[in-house]
Motif scaffolding. Structure first.
Motif, PDB file in Angstrom:
ATOM      1  N   LEU A 180      25.320 -23.425  19.215  1.00 46.66           N
ATOM      2  CA  LEU A 180      26.063 -23.078  17.736  1.00 46.66           C
ATOM      3  C   LEU A 180      25.114 -23.609  16.860  1.00 46.66           C
ATOM      4  O   LEU A 180      24.975 -23.256  15.615  1.00 46.66           O
ATOM      5  CB  LEU A 180      27.276 -23.969  17.711  1.00 46.66           C
ATOM      6  CG  LEU A 180      28.354 -23.528  16.518  1.00 46.66           C
ATOM      7  CD1 LEU A 180      28.244 -21.868  16.599  1.00 46.66           C
ATOM      8  CD2 LEU A 180      29.618 -23.828  16.630  1.00 46.66           C
ATOM      9  N   SER A 181      24.390 -24.899  16.948  1.00 49.47           N
ATOM     10  CA  SER A 181      23.611 -25.410  16.001  1.00 49.47           C
ATOM     11  C   SER A 181      22.218 -24.528  15.650  1.00 49.47           C
ATOM     12  O   SER A 181      21.759 -24.735  14.421  1.00 49.47           O
ATOM     13  CB  SER A 181      23.095 -26.747  16.307  1.00 49.47           C
ATOM     14  OG  SER A 181      22.167 -26.603  17.585  1.00 49.47           O
TER      15      SER A 181
ATOM     16  N   THR B 219      32.691 -32.224  16.431  1.00 46.69           N
ATOM     17  CA  THR B 219      31.456 -31.596  16.748  1.00 46.69           C
ATOM     18  C   THR B 219      31.371 -30.458  15.710  1.00 46.69           C
ATOM     19  O   THR B 219      32.287 -30.111  14.763  1.00 46.69           O
ATOM     20  CB  THR B 219      31.580 -31.087  18.085  1.00 46.69           C
ATOM     21  OG1 THR B 219      32.766 -29.944  18.307  1.00 46.69           O
ATOM     22  CG2 THR B 219      31.856 -32.156  19.188  1.00 46.69           C
ATOM     23  N   LEU B 220      30.284 -29.900  15.653  1.00 48.39           N
ATOM     24  CA  LEU B 220      30.094 -28.517  14.769  1.00 48.39           C
ATOM     25  C   LEU B 220      31.049 -27.787  15.205  1.00 48.39           C
ATOM     26  O   LEU B 220      31.446 -26.933  14.583  1.00 48.39           O
ATOM     27  CB  LEU B 220      28.472 -28.025  15.222  1.00 48.39           C
ATOM     28  CG  LEU B 220      27.851 -26.833  14.362  1.00 48.39           C
ATOM     29  CD1 LEU B 220      28.120 -27.075  12.802  1.00 48.39           C
ATOM     30  CD2 LEU B 220      26.677 -26.693  14.667  1.00 48.39           C
ATOM     31  N   SER B 221      31.320 -27.484  16.593  1.00 45.60           N
ATOM     32  CA  SER B 221      32.286 -26.369  17.001  1.00 45.60           C
ATOM     33  C   SER B 221      33.640 -26.498  16.269  1.00 45.60           C
ATOM     34  O   SER B 221      34.522 -25.993  15.833  1.00 45.60           O
ATOM     35  CB  SER B 221      32.534 -26.281  18.491  1.00 45.60           C
ATOM     36  OG  SER B 221      33.658 -25.339  18.844  1.00 45.60           O
ATOM     37  N   ASP B 222      34.081 -28.099  16.136  1.00 43.68           N
ATOM     38  CA  ASP B 222      35.465 -28.292  15.585  1.00 43.68           C
ATOM     39  C   ASP B 222      35.289 -28.180  14.096  1.00 43.68           C
ATOM     40  O   ASP B 222      36.271 -27.606  13.653  1.00 43.68           O
ATOM     41  CB  ASP B 222      35.685 -29.861  15.779  1.00 43.68           C
ATOM     42  CG  ASP B 222      35.612 -30.265  17.122  1.00 43.68           C
ATOM     43  OD1 ASP B 222      36.314 -29.665  18.015  1.00 43.68           O
ATOM     44  OD2 ASP B 222      35.414 -31.551  17.429  1.00 43.68           O
ATOM     45  N   LEU B 223      34.241 -28.244  13.356  1.00 41.13           N
ATOM     46  CA  LEU B 223      34.084 -28.183  11.908  1.00 41.13           C
ATOM     47  C   LEU B 223      34.103 -26.513  11.706  1.00 41.13           C
ATOM     48  O   LEU B 223      34.850 -26.070  10.725  1.00 41.13           O
ATOM     49  CB  LEU B 223      32.686 -28.569  11.414  1.00 41.13           C
ATOM     50  CG  LEU B 223      32.591 -29.939  11.634  1.00 41.13           C
ATOM     51  CD1 LEU B 223      31.125 -30.462  11.250  1.00 41.13           C
ATOM     52  CD2 LEU B 223      33.652 -30.780  10.777  1.00 41.13           C
ATOM     53  N   VAL B 224      33.349 -25.870  12.469  1.00 45.37           N
ATOM     54  CA  VAL B 224      33.676 -24.443  12.546  1.00 45.37           C
ATOM     55  C   VAL B 224      35.183 -23.893  12.518  1.00 45.37           C
ATOM     56  O   VAL B 224      35.516 -22.966  11.577  1.00 45.37           O
ATOM     57  CB  VAL B 224      32.710 -23.699  13.361  1.00 45.37           C
ATOM     58  CG1 VAL B 224      32.995 -22.012  13.449  1.00 45.37           C
ATOM     59  CG2 VAL B 224      31.238 -23.802  13.119  1.00 45.37           C
TER      60      VAL B 224
ATOM     61  N   ALA C  91      33.239 -20.573  16.881  1.00 43.57           N
ATOM     62  CA  ALA C  91      33.136 -21.791  17.276  1.00 43.57           C
ATOM     63  C   ALA C  91      33.049 -21.748  19.060  1.00 43.57           C
ATOM     64  O   ALA C  91      32.600 -23.162  19.362  1.00 43.57           O
ATOM     65  CB  ALA C  91      34.466 -22.448  17.077  1.00 43.57           C
ATOM     66  N   GLN C  92      33.106 -20.737  19.541  1.00 39.30           N
ATOM     67  CA  GLN C  92      33.158 -20.937  21.043  1.00 39.30           C
ATOM     68  C   GLN C  92      31.503 -20.290  21.398  1.00 39.30           C
ATOM     69  O   GLN C  92      31.310 -20.489  22.550  1.00 39.30           O
ATOM     70  CB  GLN C  92      34.099 -20.048  21.761  1.00 39.30           C
ATOM     71  CG  GLN C  92      35.550 -20.298  21.379  1.00 39.30           C
ATOM     72  CD  GLN C  92      36.548 -19.497  21.687  1.00 39.30           C
ATOM     73  OE1 GLN C  92      36.238 -18.419  22.345  1.00 39.30           O
ATOM     74  NE2 GLN C  92      37.800 -19.752  21.801  1.00 39.30           N
TER      75      GLN C  92
END
Length: 340
Positions: free
Chosen positions: A121-122, A318-323, A116-117
């Protein structure tokens, strides 16, 4: 949509062109407002027989016909693909069913917080919405009879669906409409024969050095345990770069938020009874019309694809949140061991 000739090969799936993500929000997370503008791979009636003791198989190409999806739903016009069909040999041909699976099991363990960090990330995460239909609720004693996937990035071959031969009676046709006659047929692949095809398909959608985020509604309690058990019966482990996200808690969070706002419950406290957050309730909330009968895998995947993008927007995820909210196979197996 313009159709063309495409090849779906078990031995060498082509990496499909990565289309630009439509509509970004937050950390370049895509909005999938029209998940139907893609072509699909369907193996509903393909004959795929696996290895039998003392025999080897030579796999040869043969054509199958698949539906092509467009803005108006499924069209009658079709696109031809090829799958591999087997002929029995008495000597030296090497089977693909087992020998090709090792590559999917050599991936190093990954930590979701570390993922996530990561920057950009996308460019690493492939998001796949999926759904299954089964012969019953318990993953230990029941079997998958239908699988549907949708790569939310879109593009050619972005969907995959097939019936699965459970080699047992289907007692709950009233739930999903899948009858015993539809799946218990030599023309419908068994799970043990489907696994190599499924793994190669998912690998063809992965980004280099990346991860696959599988998204399902009630994934933690239902879809993922079934996946783990089905692959386990064939001695195949879930690849450790596969992450799973359950949208049911996200749906509950949204519905609770809306209920609190509408009834000013932030002042009086959280209500005792939680509002429904099943897929039907979320479809009603977002006014998502089903493109077919409910409780068929691809119909539910299409609905979830739209709902997922709206959920992430409304909850500002965000995508980071979802991961970070995702889980892995080990989380399920540890919980199972503790409960045993």
């Amino acid at each position: 949509m313009k159709t063309g000739s495409m090849i779906f090969s078990l031995l060498q799936l082509p990496r499909c062109r990565i289309h630009s993500l439509a509509n970004y929000w937050g950390e370049t997370f895509p909005s999938f407002s029209n998940p139907q503008n893609n072509s699909s791979i369907r193996l509903l009636s393909s004959r795929i027989n696996g290895l039998q003791e003392g025999h080897r198989k030579k796999w040869t190409r043969r054509p199958i016909t698949t539906n092509t999806e467009g803005k108006g739903g499924t069209k009658s016009r079709s696109t031809k693909h090829e799958i591999l069909s087997e002929t029995t040999l008495t000597s030296s041909t090497v089977s693909v069913n087992k020998t090709q699976l090792g590559e999917f099991q050599d991936i190093q363990y990954c930590d979701v917080k570390e993922i996530a960090q990561k920057k950009n990330l996308s460019s690493l995460v492939t998001v796949i919405a999926f759904d299954i239909e089964t012969t019953g609720f318990g993953a230990k004693n029941h079997r998958i009879i239908e699988i549907a996937l949708r790569d939310l990035q879109g593009g050619e071959n972005s969907t995959f669906q097939t019936l699965v031969n459970p080699q047992r009676y289907v007692p709950n046709s009233d739930v999903h409409g899948i009858t015993n006659q539809m799946v218990n047929s030599p023309d419908v692949p068994r799970m043990e024969d489907l696994i190599p095809i499924l793994l190669h398909y998912v690998r063809s959608r992965e980004k280099p050095g990346g991860y696959v985020l599988w998204v399902a509604h009630n994934a933690r309690s239902f879809d993922v345990p079934f996946f783990i058990n089905e692959l386990g019966r064939s001695s195949v482990k879930i690849p450790s770069n596969w992450l799973f996200l359950d949208t049911l808690p996200l749906g509950r969070e949204l519905m609770m938020k809306l209920k609190a706002e509408s009834e000013a419950l932030t002042f009086y406290g959280v209500p005792e009874k939680k509002p429904p957050a099943n897929l039907a309730a979320l479809c009603e909330h977002y006014n998502v019309k089903l493109n077919g009968a409910a409780h068929r895998a691809m119909v539910d995947v299409d609905a979830l694809s739209v709902i997922f993008s709206r959920l992430t927007f409304d909850l500002k995820l965000t995508l980071s949140d979802l991961v970070e909210k995702s889980f892995q196979e080990s989380d399920i197996t540890k919980k199972k061991k503790n409960s045993d």
